[in-house]
Design a protein around this motif. Structure first.
Motif, PDB file in Angstrom:
ATOM      1  N   ALA A 139       0.836  -1.200   0.000  1.00  8.44           N
ATOM      2  CA  ALA A 139       0.000   0.000   0.000  1.00  8.44           C
ATOM      3  C   ALA A 139       0.875   1.255   0.000  1.00  8.44           C
ATOM      4  N   ALA A 140       1.900   1.256   0.819  1.00 10.15           N
ATOM      5  CA  ALA A 140       2.781   2.419   0.901  1.00 10.15           C
ATOM      6  C   ALA A 140       3.509   2.632  -0.427  1.00 10.15           C
ATOM      7  N   ASP A 141       3.970   1.537  -0.999  1.00  8.02           N
ATOM      8  CA  ASP A 141       4.669   1.639  -2.283  1.00  8.02           C
ATOM      9  C   ASP A 141       3.743   2.175  -3.365  1.00  8.02           C
ATOM     10  N   LEU A 142       2.571   1.590  -3.457  1.00  5.06           N
ATOM     11  CA  LEU A 142       1.603   2.047  -4.448  1.00  5.06           C
ATOM     12  C   LEU A 142       1.304   3.521  -4.244  1.00  5.06           C
ATOM     13  N   ARG A 143       1.089   3.870  -2.985  1.00 10.02           N
ATOM     14  CA  ARG A 143       0.681   5.244  -2.667  1.00 10.02           C
ATOM     15  C   ARG A 143       1.659   6.290  -3.187  1.00 10.02           C
ATOM     16  N   ARG A 144       2.930   5.959  -3.187  1.00 18.23           N
ATOM     17  CA  ARG A 144       3.930   6.913  -3.673  1.00 18.23           C
ATOM     18  C   ARG A 144       3.738   7.196  -5.161  1.00 18.23           C
ATOM     19  N   HIS A 145       3.088   6.287  -5.837  1.00 16.09           N
ATOM     20  CA  HIS A 145       2.942   6.441  -7.284  1.00 16.09           C
ATOM     21  C   HIS A 145       1.569   6.923  -7.704  1.00 16.09           C
ATOM     22  N   CYS A 146       0.688   7.166  -6.746  1.00 16.91           N
ATOM     23  CA  CYS A 146      -0.660   7.556  -7.136  1.00 16.91           C
ATOM     24  C   CYS A 146      -1.292   8.505  -6.122  1.00 16.91           C
ATOM     25  N   ASP A 147      -2.552   8.807  -6.334  1.00 17.84           N
ATOM     26  CA  ASP A 147      -3.207   9.839  -5.534  1.00 17.84           C
ATOM     27  C   ASP A 147      -3.945   9.297  -4.325  1.00 17.84           C
ATOM     28  N   GLY A 148      -4.128   7.995  -4.281  1.00 19.72           N
ATOM     29  CA  GLY A 148      -4.868   7.411  -3.180  1.00 19.72           C
ATOM     30  C   GLY A 148      -4.945   5.910  -3.364  1.00 19.72           C
ATOM     31  N   VAL A 149      -5.378   5.221  -2.318  1.00 21.17           N
ATOM     32  CA  VAL A 149      -5.454   3.766  -2.421  1.00 21.17           C
ATOM     33  C   VAL A 149      -6.771   3.250  -1.862  1.00 21.17           C
ATOM     34  N   VAL A 150      -7.214   2.116  -2.398  1.00 22.47           N
ATOM     35  CA  VAL A 150      -8.310   1.416  -1.752  1.00 22.47           C
ATOM     36  C   VAL A 150      -7.787   0.061  -1.309  1.00 22.47           C
ATOM     37  N   LEU A 151      -8.060  -0.232  -0.050  1.00 17.32           N
ATOM     38  CA  LEU A 151      -7.623  -1.494   0.525  1.00 17.32           C
ATOM     39  C   LEU A 151      -8.834  -2.404   0.638  1.00 17.32           C
ATOM     40  N   ALA A 152      -8.809  -3.499  -0.094  1.00 12.81           N
ATOM     41  CA  ALA A 152      -9.935  -4.422  -0.072  1.00 12.81           C
ATOM     42  C   ALA A 152      -9.735  -5.437   1.037  1.00 12.81           C
ATOM     43  N   ALA A 153     -10.682  -5.496   1.934  1.00  7.07           N
ATOM     44  CA  ALA A 153     -10.652  -6.474   3.026  1.00  7.07           C
ATOM     45  C   ALA A 153      -9.273  -6.633   3.636  1.00  7.07           C
ATOM     46  N   PRO A 154      -8.675  -5.527   4.084  1.00  5.60           N
ATOM     47  CA  PRO A 154      -7.316  -5.624   4.631  1.00  5.60           C
ATOM     48  C   PRO A 154      -7.268  -6.516   5.860  1.00  5.60           C
ATOM     49  N   ARG A 155      -6.177  -7.203   6.031  1.00  8.57           N
ATOM     50  CA  ARG A 155      -6.017  -8.150   7.135  1.00  8.57           C
ATOM     51  C   ARG A 155      -5.330  -7.535   8.337  1.00  8.57           C
ATOM     52  N   LEU A 156      -4.924  -6.281   8.254  1.00  5.70           N
ATOM     53  CA  LEU A 156      -4.239  -5.634   9.376  1.00  5.70           C
ATOM     54  C   LEU A 156      -5.178  -5.465  10.569  1.00  5.70           C
ATOM     55  N   PRO A 157      -4.636  -5.570  11.788  1.00  2.00           N
ATOM     56  CA  PRO A 157      -5.428  -5.291  12.991  1.00  2.00           C
ATOM     57  C   PRO A 157      -5.901  -3.835  12.977  1.00  2.00           C
ATOM     58  N   ALA A 158      -7.004  -3.589  13.657  1.00  2.00           N
ATOM     59  CA  ALA A 158      -7.670  -2.292  13.603  1.00  2.00           C
ATOM     60  C   ALA A 158      -6.758  -1.098  13.900  1.00  2.00           C
ATOM     61  N   GLU A 159      -5.975  -1.175  14.971  1.00  2.00           N
ATOM     62  CA  GLU A 159      -5.166  -0.014  15.361  1.00  2.00           C
ATOM     63  C   GLU A 159      -4.122   0.279  14.291  1.00  2.00           C
ATOM     64  N   GLU A 160      -3.400  -0.760  13.882  1.00  2.00           N
ATOM     65  CA  GLU A 160      -2.388  -0.573  12.846  1.00  2.00           C
ATOM     66  C   GLU A 160      -3.017  -0.031  11.568  1.00  2.00           C
ATOM     67  N   LEU A 161      -4.174  -0.590  11.243  1.00  2.00           N
ATOM     68  CA  LEU A 161      -4.839  -0.164  10.021  1.00  2.00           C
ATOM     69  C   LEU A 161      -5.195   1.318  10.090  1.00  2.00           C
ATOM     70  N   ALA A 162      -5.662   1.740  11.269  1.00  2.00           N
ATOM     71  CA  ALA A 162      -6.053   3.141  11.427  1.00  2.00           C
ATOM     72  C   ALA A 162      -4.858   4.072  11.193  1.00  2.00           C
ATOM     73  N   THR A 163      -3.726   3.749  11.785  1.00  2.00           N
ATOM     74  CA  THR A 163      -2.554   4.620  11.583  1.00  2.00           C
ATOM     75  C   THR A 163      -2.093   4.523  10.136  1.00  2.00           C
ATOM     76  N   GLU A 164      -2.243   3.346   9.555  1.00  2.00           N
ATOM     77  CA  GLU A 164      -1.839   3.165   8.164  1.00  2.00           C
ATOM     78  C   GLU A 164      -2.700   4.048   7.256  1.00  2.00           C
ATOM     79  N   VAL A 165      -3.995   4.037   7.502  1.00  2.00           N
ATOM     80  CA  VAL A 165      -4.919   4.850   6.708  1.00  2.00           C
ATOM     81  C   VAL A 165      -4.575   6.330   6.868  1.00  2.00           C
ATOM     82  N   GLU A 166      -4.311   6.723   8.105  1.00  2.00           N
ATOM     83  CA  GLU A 166      -3.930   8.109   8.399  1.00  2.00           C
ATOM     84  C   GLU A 166      -2.672   8.489   7.623  1.00  2.00           C
ATOM     85  N   ARG A 167      -1.709   7.598   7.649  1.00  2.00           N
ATOM     86  CA  ARG A 167      -0.426   7.882   7.019  1.00  2.00           C
ATOM     87  C   ARG A 167      -0.512   7.879   5.492  1.00  2.00           C
TER      88      ARG A 167
END
Lengths: 350, 350
Positions: B129-157
């Motif tokens: 997701a981070a790699d893709l994000r550097r090359h585009c304007d935004g990302v959609v994460l389909a059914a991500p497997r990350l735990p909620a807290e990590e996912l939240a900071t990831e989305v924020e970042r």
DNA sequence: TCGGGGGGTGAAATCGTTTTCTCTCAAGGC
DNA sequence: GCCTTGAGAGAAAACGATTTCACCCCCCGA
């Protein structure tokens, strides 16, 4: 040195409001008290930088959550490290696997994939490919539906472009040996005693459909007593389902379907009409998609090595991008998978 | 004006040798005898340009086969008109459809999609997701497997990021009503007389798996006489196939599988052991993937409106990119599809 | 005849990187 | 002690587009 700007620090807080401006290489340079050149060197692991300074730069980058802009990088480097992929129909498991394998192969080389689905439309195909191409370093066209001449000029114009399943045409990276596969299926049916064959065709724009048909015709003329008929089909389950009536009308004892999807649709269609498979009608598919082993009866088909295809195509792309001579086209061998839909070797009929 | 350079003309011939340098806006400007600004205006259909000059520019662009560089454009515009998509497993028909629909929706807005498959790995997910994000304007994460807290900071970042199937979490764009669906299935089985249920679970990292399980547990406590057991499963056909033995060992009369793929594997597995479905064991799936209506017996399942999901997610992305307030999360309604794998309403058992 | 206004055009700044090329400084060989 | 060498760092020029700003010129009204 290292004059820090308080306002910057404040703005950079986790204000949930507006999306804070991303830090640039200049910000990092200022924060670390060095030049942009040095930051760039640190980021790209250049050896010629003082370890102390490097650490300071890394720290500044971390503080600012600096992520180098791929766009800026691409502009000066002249490459995006991205390639595009155009498939005719992602609903087809074959193209799903191809996309997956291709994405994996690309990732291994630190490349990423731009994706587009042309919905089987040759028009769309050219447009999508050109659009994708503007955003990346090269494209792979999976089983393109464009006529040969147009495709050739398209490939020429696109720059680095590789073809999947367009054997013999310029730019071809890999192609499945459809002729060999369809021949194996025909021989298998012939051995079981079938003489009346019917081909449930794919789209007329598909080159591989022409290859399959040509191989069958050759088989027909080469084997006395064999009679081949053709009914229009398509590319998906529904096409096979709709072909049930016409297929039965031919009186053939064995149906060779364009691919597994069509075969499964046909299976379902004739099943509903009370026709016994393989007793009254033997059915074969092509591709060996994941489900083909689990239909009732399981489908006799040809296994195609998609992963190998993807790797061959990627190798081709990589060579092209590196300015090297691309490897020769790979003709992918197929493997006959005999299952119950043709009755296997034992249940032969006269 | 319009001094043409012969050397340029020569180099531009269809020399098959080296890939000729692509024409830039400067080349077109020189060829047409105007400034780069004017070329840009013509290319972007600005009204304030003399028709005669515009035509000359278009001619020059055509002659030179000029294609504006998306990279240069992106740099100055500050957007790439590309968004990334990360799916846990493209082998799942659900994600294939999502990707297809998303790509179509994006194309309608002149956006394109960067694709990545995380192979069900939460680690990979964040990295990709981070790699893709550097090359585009935004990302959609389909059914991500990350735990909620990590996912939240990831989305924020990540900046503009929208989630599919993470109901209630920040960034959620759309989610299937798994609770409602699984409840409908449970009620259906209960009405048929089933009291001993077994859940063939999905990956523990899957939030939607937890939702399904919770809903079943709730059903269990809410209905006297109902007993729920759980066996580990997975996400694909093989997982269901391997679960056949454990499932039969529970003595349950009905199995609720994590999804259609697992249900089909289970179907195949118990079939091999001579177990009659639905006579001895009823089986349900989830998703209503294209093949689920054509297994033997056809699968009772829940239909999920993937296309609607894709559109909701895209609407969310678009709002985010435009700096607008994103629409509220969409909870997608599911529809029970009763087929033969549970015996339908008539074939109830005690 | 002069002033104002507006449409059409170009020069130049800008976006965020990488990469010469230049400069400084310290160390080492004679 | 002088000159060479090389390493480390910065200034500035790319890369290819868009867009602001200024300018020119023509037309119209007073």
């Amino acid at each position: 040195m290292q004059e820090r700007s308080d306002t910057d620090g404040a703005e950079r807080g986790r204000s949930v409001g507006r999306p804070r401006r991303r830090a640039t290489i200049g910000d990092v340079a200022a924060q670390a008290g060095v030049s942009k050149a040095t930051v760039s060197r640190v980021m790209n692991a250049s050896r010629t930088v003082d370890p102390v300074i490097a650490e300071r730069v890394r720290q500044a980058a971390a503080d600012l959550e600096y992520r180098p802009s791929a766009v800026g990088r691409s502009l000066v480097l002249g490459r995006t490290e991205t390639v595009g992929v155009v498939v005719p129909d992602l609903a087809n498991p074959t193209f799903q696997e191809l996309l997956r394998a291709l994405s994996r192969a690309a990732a291994a080389d630190d490349y990423r994939l731009l994706f587009a689905d042309s919905s089987e439309s040759p028009r769309e195909e050219a447009i999508l490919a050109a659009d994708l191409r503007r955003h990346c370093d090269g494209v792979v066209l999976a089983a393109p539906r464009l006529p040969a001449e147009e495709l050739a000029t398209e490939v020429e114009r696109l720059g680095p472009a590789v073809l999947y399943n367009r054997p013999g045409e310029p730019g071809s990276g890999a192609a499945v040996d459809y002729a060999g596969g369809i021949l194996a299926l025909a021989r298998h049916l012939h051995e079981l005693g079938h003489r009346q064959l019917v081909f449930v065709a794919g789209p007329s724009t598909s080159v591989s459909n022409r290859i399959r048909l040509a191989a069958l015709r050759e088989f027909e003329t080469g084997h006395a007593g064999v009679r081949l008929q053709v009914v229009p089909g398509g590319v998906d389950f529904a096409a096979g389902y709709d072909a049930a009536e016409p297929v039965l009308a031919t009186g053939a004892t064995a149906a060779v379907a364009f691919n597994d999807l069509v075969a499964m649709g046909l299976l379902s269609g004739v099943h509903e009409r009370g026709v016994d498979v393989p007793g009254q009608l033997a059915i074969t598919g092509f591709d060996d998609i994941p489900f083909s082993g689990y239909t009732t009866p399981p489908l006799t088909t040809c296994h195609t090595p998609i992963e190998a295809a993807a790797h061959a195509c990627w190798a081709h792309v990589r060579a092209l991008l590196a300015g090297e001579e691309p490897p020769p086209e790979v003709l992918l061998p197929v493997e006959l998978r005999v299952r119950a839909s043709t009755g296997g070797a034992a249940a032969a009929a006269g």
